[in-house]
Design a protein around this motif. Structure first.
Motif, mmCIF file in Angstrom:
data_model
loop_
_atom_site.group_PDB
_atom_site.id
_atom_site.type_symbol
_atom_site.label_atom_id
_atom_site.label_comp_id
_atom_site.label_asym_id
_atom_site.label_seq_id
_atom_site.Cartn_x
_atom_site.Cartn_y
_atom_site.Cartn_z
ATOM 1 N N GLY A 127 48.377 39.812 47.585
ATOM 2 C CA GLY A 127 48.143 40.979 47.540
ATOM 3 C C GLY A 127 47.252 41.546 46.092
ATOM 4 N N ARG A 128 47.271 40.437 45.179
ATOM 5 C CA ARG A 128 46.605 40.643 43.898
ATOM 6 C C ARG A 128 45.305 39.890 44.039
ATOM 7 N NH1 ARG A 128 50.378 41.675 39.403
ATOM 8 N NH2 ARG A 128 52.151 42.253 40.536
ATOM 9 N N THR A 129 44.031 40.619 43.829
ATOM 10 C CA THR A 129 42.793 39.963 43.695
ATOM 11 C C THR A 129 42.479 39.635 42.223
ATOM 12 O OG1 THR A 129 42.279 41.371 45.712
ATOM 13 C CG2 THR A 129 40.222 40.358 44.543
ATOM 14 N N PHE A 137 37.943 38.355 32.470
ATOM 15 C CA PHE A 137 38.980 38.308 33.648
ATOM 16 C C PHE A 137 39.244 39.887 34.138
ATOM 17 C CE2 PHE A 137 41.829 39.073 30.023
ATOM 18 C CZ PHE A 137 42.763 39.916 30.757
ATOM 19 N N GLU A 138 39.706 39.918 35.492
ATOM 20 C CA GLU A 138 40.121 40.800 36.189
ATOM 21 C C GLU A 138 41.236 40.712 36.974
ATOM 22 O OE1 GLU A 138 37.274 43.971 38.073
ATOM 23 O OE2 GLU A 138 36.485 41.939 39.124
ATOM 24 N N GLN A 139 41.939 41.683 37.362
ATOM 25 C CA GLN A 139 43.017 41.490 38.462
ATOM 26 C C GLN A 139 43.353 43.072 38.975
ATOM 27 O OE1 GLN A 139 47.242 41.057 37.698
ATOM 28 N NE2 GLN A 139 47.278 39.380 39.203
ATOM 29 N N LYS A 140 43.358 43.202 40.433
ATOM 30 C CA LYS A 140 43.616 44.444 40.859
ATOM 31 C C LYS A 140 44.796 44.162 41.969
ATOM 32 C CE LYS A 140 38.982 45.937 40.317
ATOM 33 N NZ LYS A 140 37.547 46.566 40.991
ATOM 34 N N TYR A 141 45.608 45.260 42.147
ATOM 35 C CA TYR A 141 46.514 45.283 42.985
ATOM 36 C C TYR A 141 47.009 46.714 43.335
ATOM 37 C CZ TYR A 141 50.264 45.557 39.264
ATOM 38 O OH TYR A 141 50.872 45.667 38.265
ATOM 39 N N LYS A 142 47.602 46.811 44.525
ATOM 40 C CA LYS A 142 48.185 48.131 44.963
ATOM 41 C C LYS A 142 49.548 47.970 45.418
ATOM 42 C CE LYS A 142 45.461 48.869 48.933
ATOM 43 N NZ LYS A 142 44.630 49.743 49.645
ATOM 44 N N THR A 143 50.185 49.124 45.183
ATOM 45 C CA THR A 143 51.745 48.930 45.804
ATOM 46 C C THR A 143 51.735 50.515 46.709
ATOM 47 O OG1 THR A 143 52.679 50.190 43.929
ATOM 48 C CG2 THR A 143 52.623 47.808 43.766
ATOM 49 N N THR A 144 53.129 50.616 47.304
ATOM 50 C CA THR A 144 53.085 51.770 48.134
ATOM 51 C C THR A 144 52.973 53.123 47.011
ATOM 52 O OG1 THR A 144 55.416 51.641 47.751
ATOM 53 C CG2 THR A 144 54.483 50.814 49.872
ATOM 54 N N SER A 163 41.671 46.603 29.284
ATOM 55 C CA SER A 163 41.833 47.853 29.791
ATOM 56 C C SER A 163 42.545 47.651 30.848
ATOM 57 C CB SER A 163 40.364 48.346 30.118
ATOM 58 O OG SER A 163 40.224 49.383 30.973
ATOM 59 N N VAL A 164 43.697 48.599 30.947
ATOM 60 C CA VAL A 164 44.609 48.728 32.048
ATOM 61 C C VAL A 164 44.486 50.272 32.727
ATOM 62 C CG1 VAL A 164 46.914 48.629 32.862
ATOM 63 C CG2 VAL A 164 46.168 47.003 31.224
ATOM 64 N N SER A 165 43.981 49.947 33.924
ATOM 65 C CA SER A 165 43.988 51.779 34.794
ATOM 66 C C SER A 165 45.052 51.623 35.881
ATOM 67 C CB SER A 165 42.842 51.498 35.466
ATOM 68 O OG SER A 165 42.536 52.667 36.436
ATOM 69 N N ILE A 166 46.051 52.739 35.682
ATOM 70 C CA ILE A 166 46.925 52.948 36.535
ATOM 71 C C ILE A 166 46.784 54.152 37.433
ATOM 72 C CG2 ILE A 166 49.441 53.175 36.795
ATOM 73 C CD1 ILE A 166 49.824 51.494 34.382
ATOM 74 N N LYS A 167 46.703 54.145 38.692
ATOM 75 C CA LYS A 167 46.453 55.482 39.270
ATOM 76 C C LYS A 167 47.784 55.669 40.347
ATOM 77 C CE LYS A 167 44.880 58.663 41.653
ATOM 78 N NZ LYS A 167 45.807 59.680 42.292
ATOM 79 N N ASN A 168 48.689 56.541 39.921
ATOM 80 C CA ASN A 168 50.036 56.842 40.711
ATOM 81 C C ASN A 168 49.717 57.739 41.597
ATOM 82 O OD1 ASN A 168 51.976 55.256 39.177
ATOM 83 N ND2 ASN A 168 51.938 56.744 37.460
ATOM 84 N N LYS A 169 50.376 57.562 42.812
ATOM 85 C CA LYS A 169 50.098 58.657 43.747
ATOM 86 C C LYS A 169 50.400 60.124 43.322
ATOM 87 C CE LYS A 169 50.089 55.810 47.511
ATOM 88 N NZ LYS A 169 49.409 55.809 48.833
ATOM 89 N N LYS A 170 49.513 61.042 43.716
ATOM 90 C CA LYS A 170 49.477 62.518 43.352
ATOM 91 C C LYS A 170 49.360 62.664 41.814
ATOM 92 C CE LYS A 170 52.077 63.726 47.416
ATOM 93 N NZ LYS A 170 53.366 64.258 47.854
#
Length: 185
Positions: A127-129, A137-144, A163-170
């Motif tokens: 689940g991690r690209t 380097f780069e890594q992307k993943y998502k959880t519920t 650089s770390v980008s975090i997008k929480n639901k809502k």
């Protein structure tokens, strides 16, 4: 004479196989230490007015002890009530990077034993690209509950910018940047 030639070819072939499986030299390989002054320059102030909790302002309505759907009570969406930890890249001050053809390892030298090594596997793995080159380097993943993107690249001045980008639901996407200086081994 034929045996000697066949033996030398097999030794040469074995040497080439061993060489190709060893670590590929990357400009990112080595020890890095957080540069707090450079990191502070990249820091963006949080806009206090725009941050809101997803359940803020909702009333809990229940009839005979049973919460009504959509009333702000417990959700049945399967989300955990636990807060996810910040990625290690945002918590460490010292790290070591080592890369090979198929793996990219980040050693967090000042974190607890269970968080000391993060291994990125090329491509999509569990689940991690992940992808990397000599200076990036780069890594992307998502959880519920959230999407996370981690990127690192070598700047022109020889420093490593993370650089770390975090997008929480809502919630609004948060981007945090940190700068690391090369350190002696």
């Amino acid at each position: 004479m034929k045996n000697c030639s066949a033996a030398s070819h097999s030794v040469l072939l074995f040497g080439l196989i061993m060489y190709s499986s060893q670590a590929i030299s990357s400009k990112l390989d080595g020890y890095w230490v957080l540069n707090e002054q450079e990191t502070e320059k990249l820091r963006t102030p949080l806009d206090e007015k725009k941050i809101s909790l997803p359940t803020a302002g909702r009333m809990n309505v229940s009839v005979m002890g049973i919460p009504l759907p959509g009333s702000g009570g417990q959700t049945s969406s399967g989300f955990s009530n636990l807060n996810a930890k910040q990625p290690e890249l945002l918590r460490t001050k010292k790290l070591k990077i080592s890369s090979s053809k198929e793996t990219f390892q980040i050693h967090y030298l000042d974190l607890g034993e269970d968080e000391q090594i993060e291994t990125l596997n090329r491509g999509n793995y569990r689940g991690r690209t992940s992808a990397w080159k000599a200076s990036k380097f780069e890594q992307k993943y998502k959880t519920t509950e959230r999407k996370v993107s981690k990127e690192g690249s070598l700047r022109k001045d020889g420093r490593l910018e993370i650089s770390v980008s975090i997008k929480n639901k809502k919630a609004k996407k948060q981007i945090t940047k940190r700068v690391f200086d090369p350190a002696p081994a």
